[in-house]
Scaffold this active site. Structure first.
Site, PDB file in Angstrom:
ATOM      1  N   CYS A 159       0.742  -1.284  -0.100  1.00 34.15           N
ATOM      2  CA  CYS A 159       0.006  -0.485  -0.027  1.00 34.15           C
ATOM      3  C   CYS A 159       0.691   1.259  -0.083  1.00 34.15           C
ATOM      4  O   CYS A 159       0.407   2.742   0.061  1.00 34.15           O
ATOM      5  CB  CYS A 159      -0.911   0.082   0.852  1.00 34.15           C
ATOM      6  SG  CYS A 159      -0.464   0.119   2.617  1.00 34.15           S
ATOM      7  N   ASP A 173       2.409   2.785   2.323  1.00 40.49           N
ATOM      8  CA  ASP A 173       3.119   3.203   3.711  1.00 40.49           C
ATOM      9  C   ASP A 173       4.666   2.728   4.234  1.00 40.49           C
ATOM     10  O   ASP A 173       5.061   2.149   4.366  1.00 40.49           O
ATOM     11  CB  ASP A 173       2.355   2.952   4.605  1.00 40.49           C
ATOM     12  CG  ASP A 173       1.047   3.031   4.652  1.00 40.49           C
ATOM     13  OD1 ASP A 173       0.491   4.218   4.320  1.00 40.49           O
ATOM     14  OD2 ASP A 173       0.187   2.301   5.503  1.00 40.49           O
ATOM     15  N   CYS A 207      -2.109   6.565   4.172  1.00 36.24           N
ATOM     16  CA  CYS A 207      -2.959   6.942   4.568  1.00 36.24           C
ATOM     17  C   CYS A 207      -2.879   7.416   7.188  1.00 36.24           C
ATOM     18  O   CYS A 207      -2.131   7.276   7.343  1.00 36.24           O
ATOM     19  CB  CYS A 207      -3.368   5.957   4.961  1.00 36.24           C
ATOM     20  SG  CYS A 207      -3.430   4.968   6.282  1.00 36.24           S
ATOM     21  N   CYS A 220      -1.957  -3.042   7.181  1.00 36.58           N
ATOM     22  CA  CYS A 220      -1.518  -2.062   5.881  1.00 36.58           C
ATOM     23  C   CYS A 220      -0.579  -1.052   6.823  1.00 36.58           C
ATOM     24  O   CYS A 220      -0.131  -0.330   6.059  1.00 36.58           O
ATOM     25  CB  CYS A 220      -2.043  -1.228   4.958  1.00 36.58           C
ATOM     26  SG  CYS A 220      -3.536  -0.393   5.532  1.00 36.58           S
TER      27      CYS A 220
END
Length: 153
Positions: free
Chosen positions: A35, A37, A60, A104
């Site tokens: 993702c 990160d 995020c 994630c």
């Protein structure tokens, strides 16, 4: 869409300890290629105690909240106590993370552990243990979230 606790929203909108320590005693960086990160933790140590923690996170809202909470939890702890901070412990302190976000985004403990061991390595000391990635789990493979779209919110 993930539902976040008030504590997650507070740490996302008002993150604590953001930034970099240029002369850090230890640095730890982790990332999730699924993702995107990325977290980097910087620590200053005095008398075997984490005196100061800063972090930089690309990710995020949950990733930012996790980094912020991890930094708060680690400040003032001995190195051994900091190594006891777990992804689940951070999630619990935040009032829980949606399952799709846990894997994630909850890399903060890993980055902290890497920073501690980086510090110890500089002193010629053995590591206090290996980080246990938030992605390593015993869940059923069918329940592993796909972070691709999940981390976008």
């Amino acid at each position: 869409m993930a539902v976040y606790s008030d504590k997650i929203m507070d740490h996302f909108t008002n993150p604590r300890n953001v930034g970099e320590i240029p002369d850090a005693d230890g640095v730890g960086e982790v990332g999730n290629p699924v993702c995107g990160d990325m977290m980097t933790f910087y620590i200053k140590v005095r008398d075997n105690r984490i005196e100061h923690v800063k972090f930089k996170t690309f990710g995020c809202g949950a990733a930012i909240a996790v980094s912020s909470m991890t930094s708060v939890m680690a400040t003032g702890k001995t190195l051994e106590e900091a190594m006891q901070i777990t992804p689940q412990g951070v999630a619990d302190e935040l009032g829980g993370l949606p399952k799709v976000k846990f894997h994630c985004s909850n890399l903060g403990a890993d980055a902290l552990h890497l920073a501690v061991n980086n510090y110890r390595e500089k002193l010629g000391l053995p590591p206090l243990g290996e980080p246990v990635s938030a992605h390593d789990h015993d869940d059923d493979e069918d329940e592993t979230p796909s972070c691709g779209s999940a981390c976008a919110t």
